[in-house]
Scaffold this active site. Structure first.
Site, PDB file in Angstrom:
ATOM      1  N   ASP A 140       0.945  -1.021   0.019  1.00 19.24           N
ATOM      2  CA  ASP A 140       0.082   0.135   0.037  1.00 19.24           C
ATOM      3  C   ASP A 140       0.827   1.268  -0.133  1.00 19.24           C
ATOM      4  O   ASP A 140       2.035   1.060   0.270  1.00 19.24           O
ATOM      5  CB  ASP A 140      -0.808  -0.108   1.357  1.00 19.24           C
ATOM      6  CG  ASP A 140      -1.845  -0.808   1.300  1.00 19.24           C
ATOM      7  OD1 ASP A 140      -2.350  -1.254   0.323  1.00 19.24           O
ATOM      8  OD2 ASP A 140      -2.432  -1.338   2.354  1.00 19.24           O
ATOM      9  N   ASP A 186      -5.013  -3.243   4.759  1.00 18.97           N
ATOM     10  CA  ASP A 186      -5.452  -2.979   6.198  1.00 18.97           C
ATOM     11  C   ASP A 186      -6.940  -3.185   6.038  1.00 18.97           C
ATOM     12  O   ASP A 186      -7.312  -3.340   7.273  1.00 18.97           O
ATOM     13  CB  ASP A 186      -4.752  -1.490   6.382  1.00 18.97           C
ATOM     14  CG  ASP A 186      -5.187  -0.724   5.260  1.00 18.97           C
ATOM     15  OD1 ASP A 186      -5.544  -1.077   4.344  1.00 18.97           O
ATOM     16  OD2 ASP A 186      -4.393   0.485   5.240  1.00 18.97           O
ATOM     17  N   ASP A 215      -9.538  -6.291   1.839  1.00 20.22           N
ATOM     18  CA  ASP A 215      -8.128  -6.830   1.576  1.00 20.22           C
ATOM     19  C   ASP A 215      -7.812  -8.315   2.076  1.00 20.22           C
ATOM     20  O   ASP A 215      -7.040  -8.830   1.438  1.00 20.22           O
ATOM     21  CB  ASP A 215      -7.029  -6.130   2.110  1.00 20.22           C
ATOM     22  CG  ASP A 215      -7.015  -4.503   1.672  1.00 20.22           C
ATOM     23  OD1 ASP A 215      -7.498  -4.548   0.527  1.00 20.22           O
ATOM     24  OD2 ASP A 215      -6.455  -3.643   2.317  1.00 20.22           O
TER      25      ASP A 215
HETATM   26  P1  ATP Z   1      -3.337   3.063  -0.027  1.00 18.74           P
HETATM   27  O1  ATP Z   1      -2.970   2.494   1.395  1.00 18.74           O
HETATM   28  O2  ATP Z   1      -3.746   1.879  -0.661  1.00 18.74           O
HETATM   29  O3  ATP Z   1      -2.449   3.770  -0.604  1.00 18.74           O
HETATM   30  P2  ATP Z   1      -5.414   4.966  -0.114  1.00 18.74           P
HETATM   31  O4  ATP Z   1      -5.502   5.729   1.261  1.00 18.74           O
HETATM   32  O5  ATP Z   1      -4.801   5.519  -1.009  1.00 18.74           O
HETATM   33  O6  ATP Z   1      -4.714   3.715   0.061  1.00 18.74           O
HETATM   34  P3  ATP Z   1      -8.085   4.529   0.071  1.00 18.74           P
HETATM   35  O7  ATP Z   1      -8.157   4.755   1.447  1.00 18.74           O
HETATM   36  O8  ATP Z   1      -8.759   3.319  -0.421  1.00 18.74           O
HETATM   37  O9  ATP Z   1      -6.583   4.423  -0.636  1.00 18.74           O
HETATM   38  O10 ATP Z   1      -8.683   5.851  -0.436  1.00 18.74           O
HETATM   39  C1  ATP Z   1      -8.890   6.001  -1.964  1.00 18.74           C
HETATM   40  C2  ATP Z   1      -9.393   7.357  -2.221  1.00 18.74           C
HETATM   41  O11 ATP Z   1     -10.598   7.617  -1.548  1.00 18.74           O
HETATM   42  C3  ATP Z   1      -8.373   8.371  -1.745  1.00 18.74           C
HETATM   43  O12 ATP Z   1      -7.643   8.706  -2.860  1.00 18.74           O
HETATM   44  C4  ATP Z   1      -9.152   9.359  -1.606  1.00 18.74           C
HETATM   45  O13 ATP Z   1      -9.633  10.250  -2.691  1.00 18.74           O
HETATM   46  C5  ATP Z   1     -10.565   8.882  -0.923  1.00 18.74           C
HETATM   47  N1  ATP Z   1     -10.488   8.804   0.483  1.00 18.74           N
HETATM   48  C6  ATP Z   1      -9.629   8.528   1.315  1.00 18.74           C
HETATM   49  N2  ATP Z   1      -9.785   8.595   2.544  1.00 18.74           N
HETATM   50  C7  ATP Z   1     -11.072   9.391   2.411  1.00 18.74           C
HETATM   51  C8  ATP Z   1     -11.795   9.503   3.496  1.00 18.74           C
HETATM   52  N3  ATP Z   1     -11.637   9.399   4.805  1.00 18.74           N
HETATM   53  N4  ATP Z   1     -13.049  10.191   3.145  1.00 18.74           N
HETATM   54  C9  ATP Z   1     -13.479  10.375   1.722  1.00 18.74           C
HETATM   55  N5  ATP Z   1     -12.644  10.061   0.838  1.00 18.74           N
HETATM   56  C10 ATP Z   1     -11.495   9.508   1.037  1.00 18.74           C
END
Ligand code: ATP
Length: 900
Positions: free
Chosen positions: A331, A641, A645
C-alpha cells in the site's frame, strides 16, 4: 443477573433489552457497574480450542517412522541380551522425545504470546464517553460501536445500524455477508437469520452500528461451540513437510540396507547376534535424530528475531517463505508514506490557494495565488473547508502539548485546513449537528454526512475527485450562488495538484428538506461542487532505503494504492520505484484499476510484471493482481489494512497486515503483522527470513554427512566381514552429542553480510543443490576413510577392539567439529566471518571436547559405551584428520562454493 443467561435476545425489543441489562444506551455503564459486572461475569475471553497436553505432545513424539526403527532396534538388542545397548537406545528415544516436545511447546507458547500481543480492541460508551478498550474488559450491558473491519468483540443485540453487514462464516459457515439491523426477529429464528444480533468472532464487512453486549466469553455463541476458535499451534512448514517426506524415503532406504546386511551376514554364516547388531548399528546410524528438533528451534528463533524487528509472525511457514519472496506489493498511504497529511493547496471558486504550515497544529494561513479572490471573500472556499471539517470523524488531540490526530490522518488534515481558515470544528459540529452518515469505504471512495440546520438539512460529501464530480451538476460560486460546473477545469486543477504528489479530495454539498435520510443509492445525486483540497503525505525516508535494498536483492516492489494515478506516480518517483525495464515518470506506465478491469486474465499475467505502480485499485482487484503475479511464478508478499483486503492477503504467499491502522479482519487473514505499519519492516523480515533459511540449510548440510558416514562405515564392515568400527550405542552417542553441542550452534549464526545482495531463492529449488549434495557425499567419504582407516590401523598395530573403536568415535566427533566451522558459510572461510562472530560455536566446540574426554577416560563410560583410553599421539592423528578435512572443504568452497 443469572436471569440474563440463555435469553432469546433476538426476540426481545430494544427497550426491554436495556431494562433487562440495566443500561442507559446514551451513556453506557458507569465505572462501578462495570467493575461489579466484570467480577460477576469474568473477563470476556473465550477459552481456546483444547490444547494438546504436554503428555500428549510427548506421546506424539514417538509416532514417527524413524522412532519406530529405533524402538525396533532397541527390542532386537534386548532380545539378544545386549542390555546396555537396549537401554541406551531407549534412553535416546526418550531424551529425543522430551527435547522434541519441550521445543514444540516452547514454539507454540512463543506463537501464542505473539498472537496475544494483537489483542482485539473494542470501542464502547462508558460513563457518557466513547472509549477504546481491550475487548476482554467488556461486560454484559456495555454499549459497543461497530465499524467496518472490526471483529465483533462479544455477542451484541443491535441498537442502530447504517449499511451494517457482517461476515458470519466463522459461526454459520455462510460466506456471503449478512445484513444487520435493529428489528426484532422471531424466537425460533436460527443463528443465521438473527439479523438483530452480531455475534462474537464474526467480522463487520461494511457499514457501522451500535449494539449492547448480551453475552461475553464462554457464554457467547462461539464460546459455547467449543473448538471453533483456532489457536496458533500450526508448526508445519513447507520445509518440515519436505523433511517428513525425506524421512519416509530414508526409512525405506534404511530398511533396505539393514535387510541387505542381514542377508550378507547370514550368507557368511556369521553369528546371529553379530548380524543383528550390524543391522541395528546401520539403522541407528543413518537416522538424523536431531534434525526435526533443530528445524523447529531454528524457525522459532527466526520468529523471535523478526518480532524484535517489529514483524509479528502469525503463521510459522511465513518465516521460511519470507526468505524466498520475489515481489512485495505494498500500500502507499502510511506504509510507504508517513501518513502525516497536510493540506497544501485548495482549489475553490476557480481560484487556487496556498496553505502554509505543517503538521496538525493550526499555525498557518491560507493565501490566494495568482491574484485570486481573497479567502474571506470566497464563500465557496468557506463552504469547502466547512465540508472538510464536518464530513469528518477525526479529532485533533493535544497530547503532551503536541497536536496529533485521532482517527484518519486524511481527515485530520481537513480539520487543520478549516482551522487555518478560522473555523473551529467543534463549534461547527455544535451549530450543524450530524444526523446521519454514509461512512467512507475504500470501494466507494467517498463519505457523506447529513447535518441539521435552521431550514432543513445539508449533506456534505468528500471523496475521490472522479466519484464526487460524478455526483455534481453545479458548483457553488465565490458569491455563494450556484453556477454551472466546469468539470474540465476541476480535472486540470486535480492533475496539477496530483503531479506534485498531493492526495486530492473533492468536496461537495446539497441542501435537503428536513427529515431526509441518507441512502447509498441516491445520496450521490444533485451535489454542488465546492472545491478540491490537495494534501501532501511525504514518503518515508526509511522506505526509500528499504526499496533500494529490496531491488538490490532481486525483490521487486510494487505500489498498489487507492489514490489517483498521478499522485501515485509522483510518490513512486520520489520513492525510487522502478519497473523491470522502464523508469517511472518516463516510459513506465501506471496502471489504473479500470485498466485492470478491462484486461483479460492472460493479458494481466503478461503485463503485471513490468508495472511498478497501480492506482485507484479496489481491494477485489488486489486479489486479481496477486493471482496474476503468482501465475508468473512469483512468491508474492502483499500488504493490506481494510476488511476487503482479506481475500488478497489470504491468497498471497505472505499476507501482511498493518498493526496500527489495520482492521481486525486484515490481521486475522495475514501471515505477518507489522507493529509499526512501515515498509522498511517488511524488508527487515525478508532479510531475517533469508538468514533463517540459510541457517536451516547449513544445519542440514552439516548433519547429513554424520549419518551417511556412519551408515557407510557399518556397510563396509559388513561387506568385508570386518568387526564393526563403531557400535550402535557409540553411534547414538555421536549423533546426540554432536547435534546438541555442535549443530544446534548454527541456529545462532548471524546473517552473512551481503545476504540482501543475492537473488531470491526459487521455491522449486531443492534444499540441497548439486554442489551441497556433492559436499555432503565428500564429507561422508572423508569420515568413512578416516574412521575406518584409524580403526583398522589401530587393530593392525595390535590395539584392543575397544581402543580402536574409541579412535573411530573420536575421529567422527572431531571431524564433525572441524566441519562445523566450514559449515558456517557456503562461500566464506570462518576467518572471513570472524572466528568469534558466533561465540556459541566456540562454546559448543569446547563442551564437545570435554564430553569426548569423559567418553574416552571415565571408567563409567568404558562400561556403558565400551570405550577405552587413548594416548596423546592418537589425539594428534585424530586432530590431523580434522584439520585435513577442514582444509579440503575450504578448498572446495573456494572452487565451487555457492551461497544458498
Ligand atoms: P493505500 O494505502 O492503498 O495507498 P489509499 O489511502 O490511497 O490507500 P483508500 O483509502 O482506498 O486508498 O482511498 C482511496 C481514495 O478515497 C483516496 O484517494 C481519496 O480520494 C478517497 N479517500 C480516502 N480517505 C477518505 C476519507 N476518509 N473520506 C473520503 N474519501 C477518502
Amino acid at each position: 443477573m443469572e436471569t440474563l443467561l440463555n435469553k432469546k435476545w433476538h426476540n426481545i425489543s430494544k427497550e426491554e433489552t436495556i431494562s433487562l441489562l440495566g443500561v442507559d444506551p446514551q451513556k453506557g455503564l458507569d465505572v462501578f457497574e462495570t467493575e461489579k459486572r466484570i467480577k460477576h461475569f469474568g473477563e470476556n475471553i473465550i477459552s481456546s480450542k483444547r490444547q494438546k497436553t504436554s503428555f500428549e505432545r510427548l506421546l506424539l513424539q514417538f509416532h514417527q517412522p524413524l522412532v519406530y526403527i529405533l524402538l525396533a532396534a532397541g527390542s532386537v538388542t534386548a532380545f539378544l541380551g545386549e542390555w546396555v545397548d537396549s537401554f541406551v537406545i531407549l534412553g535416546v528415544v526418550i531424551v529425543n522425545a522430551l527435547v522434541g516436545s519441550f521445543q514444540e511447546s516452547k514454539a507454540v507458547k512463543a506463537l501464542k504470546s505473539l498472537s496475544a500481543t494483537m489483542n482485539v480492541e473494542a470501542v464502547a460508551i462508558r460513563a457518557g464517553e466513547t472509549v477504546r478498550l481491550e475487548a476482554s474488559q467488556l461486560v454484559p450491558g456495555d454499549m459497543v460501536i461497530l465499524r467496518s473491519g472490526d471483529k465483533v468483540p462479544a455477542d451484541l443485540r443491535i441498537f442502530s445500524s447504517k449499511e451494517l453487514r457482517n461476515d458470519e462464516s466463522t459461526l454459520t459457515g455462510e460466506s456471503v455477508s449478512v445484513e444487520k439491523n435493529a428489528q426484532v426477529v422471531a424466537g425460533e429464528a436460527v443463528l443465521a437469520e438473527r439479523h438483530c444480533m452480531a455475534y462474537a468472532g464474526t467480522l463487520v464487512s461494511s457499514g457501522q452500528g451500535r449494539g449492547v453486549v448480551v453475552a461475553t466469553g464462554n457464554m457467547t455463541e462461539i464460546g459455547r461451540i467449543s473448538g471453533l476458535i483456532d489457536s496458533a499451534d500450526e508448526l508445519e512448514t513447507p520445509l518440515t513437510r519436505k523433511i517428513t517426506r525425506f524421512s519416509h524415503m530414508l526409512l525405506l532406504a534404511i530398511l533396505g540396507l539393514a535387510g541387505t546386511s542381514i542377508v550378507i551376514g547370514l550368507a557368511r554364516s556369521e553369528p546371529l547376534s553379530d548380524v543383528f547388531m550390524a543391522a541395528v548399528a546401520l539403522a541407528v546410524g543413518a537416522i538424523p535424530e536431531g534434525l526435526p528438533a533443530a528445524v523447529t528451534i531454528i524457525l522459532a528463533l527466526g520468529v523471535s528475531r523478526m518480532a524484535q524487528r517489529k514483524a509479528i509472525i502469525r503463521k510459522l511457514p511465513a518465516v521460511e517463505t519470507l526468505g524466498g519472496t520475489t515481489v512485495i506489493c505494498s500500500d502507499k498511504t502510511g506504509t510507504l508514506t508517513e501518513n502525516q497529511m497536510t493540506v497544501q493547496t485548495i482549489f475553490s471558486g476557480n481560484s487556487y490557494y496556498e496553505v502554509s504550515g505543517t503538521g496538525y497544529g493550526d499555525e498557518g494561513d491560507i493565501v490566494a495565488l495568482d491574484k485570486g479572490i481573497t479567502p474571506r471573500e470566497n464563500l465557496s472556499l468557506e463552504e469547502c473547508v466547512r465540508a472538510g471539517a464536518l464530513c469528518n470523524d477525526a479529532r485533533i488531540s493535544n497530547k503532551n502539548g503536541r497536536p496529533s490526530v485521532v482517527g484518519d490522518p486524511t481527515e485530520g488534515a481537513l480539520l487543520v485546513s478549516a482551522a487555518k481558515f478560522g473555523l473551529n470544528y467543534k463549534d461547527e459540529f455544535k451549530s450543524l449537528p450530524r444526523v446521519d452518515e454514509l461512512p467512507f469505504e475504500s470501494e466507494w471512495q467517498y463519505m457523506v454526512t447529513l447535518h441539521e440546520q435552521d431550514d432543513g438539512v445539508v449533506a456534505y460529501m468528500k471523496g475521490a475527485v472522479e466519484k464526487v464530480l460524478n455526483c455534481c451538476f453545479q458548483e457553488v460560486l465565490p458569491n455563494g450562488e450556484n453556477g454551472a460546473l466546469d468539470k474540465q477545469s476541476v480535472i486540470e486543477a486535480q492533475q496539477k495538484m496530483a503531479a506534485k504528489g498531493q492526495r486530492v479530495l473533492a468536496l461537495a454539498r446539497k441542501r435537503l428538506p428536513a427529515d431526509s435520510a441518507l441512502e447509498r443509492q441516491d445520496a450521490c445525486m444533485g451535489m454542488d461542487f465546492l472545491g478540491l483540497q490537495g494534501m501532501i503525505d511525504p514518503p518515508r525516508e526509511e522506505a526509500k532505503v528499504a526499496i533500494a535494498a529490496c531491488q538490490n536483492a532481486g525483490v521487486e516492489v510494487k505500489m498498489i494504492t487507492g489514490d489517483h494515478a498521478l499522485t501515485a506516480q509522483a510518490i513512486g518517483l520520489m520513492l525510487g520505484l522502478r519497473g523491470s525495464d522502464c523508469t517511472i515518470g518516463q516510459d513506465c506506465p501506471v496502471m489504473t484499476g479500470s485498466e485492470i478491469g478491462e484486461l483479460s486474465d492472460t493479458d494481466l499475467i503478461e503485463k503485471v510484471g513490468q508495472i511498478p505502480v497501480f492506482a485507484r485499485v479496489s481491494p477485489e482487484q488486489k486479489l486479481r493482481l496477486v493471482m496474476a503475479l503468482q501465475a508468473r511464478g512469483e512468491i508474492c508478499a502483499m500488504t493490506g489494512d481494510g476488511v476487503n483486503d482479506a481475500p488478497a492477503l489470504k491468497q498471497s504467499d505472505i499476507g501482511i497486515a498493518m498493526g496500527i491502522s489495520g482492521t481486525d479482519a486484515a490481521k486475522e487473514a495475514a501471515d505477518m503483522v507489522l507493529t509499526d505499519d512501515n515498509f522498511a519492516t517488511i524488508e527487515a523480515a525478508v532479510e531475517e527470513g533469508r538468514g533463517v533459511f540459510a541457517n536451516l540449510v547449513k544445519f542440514i548440510a552439516w548433519t547429513l554427512p554424520t549419518n551417511a558416514g556412519e551408515g557407510l562405515v557399518i556397510l563396509l564392515a559388513v561387506l568385508f566381514g570386518a568387526s564393526l568400527p563403531i557400535l550402535p550405542v557409540q553411534i547414538l552417542w555421536i549423533n546426540m552429542t554432536t547435534a546438541a553441542c555442535l549443530g544446534m550452534m548454527l541456529a545462532f549464526e548471524p546473517k552473512e553480510p551481503g545476504i540482501m545482495d543475492r537473488s531470491p531463492r526459487r521455491p522449486d529449488r531443492p534444499i540441497l543443490d548439486h554442489v551441497l549434495l556433492r559436499r555432503v557425499g565428500f564429507v561422508s567419504i572423508l569420515l568413512l576413510v578416516c574412521a575406518f582407516g584409524l580403526f583398522e590401523w589401530e587393530l593392525y598395530n595390535g590395539a584392543s577392539l575397544e581402543k580402536s573403536r574409541t579412535m573411530a568415535v573420536n575421529a567422527f566427533v572431531v571431524i564433525e567439529a572441524f566441519y562445523l566451522f566450514n559449515s558456517r558459510s557456503f562461500t566464506r572461510s570462518p576467518f572471513d566471518l570472524g572466528l568469534t562472530s558466533n561465540p556459541w560455536i566456540l562454546g559448543g566446540f569446547g563442551v564437545m571436547m570435554i564430553l569426548q574426554a569423559i567418553f574416552t577416560y571415565a571408567p563409567v563410560m568404558h562400561n556403558l559405551f565400551a570405550s577405552a583410553p587413548i594416548d596423546f599421539l592418537d589425539w594428534v592423528k585424530i586432530l590431523l584428520c580434522g584439520i585435513v578435512v577442514y582444509l579440503l572443504i575450504e578448498v572446495d568452497k573456494k572452487l565451487v562454493g555457492k551461497d544458498v
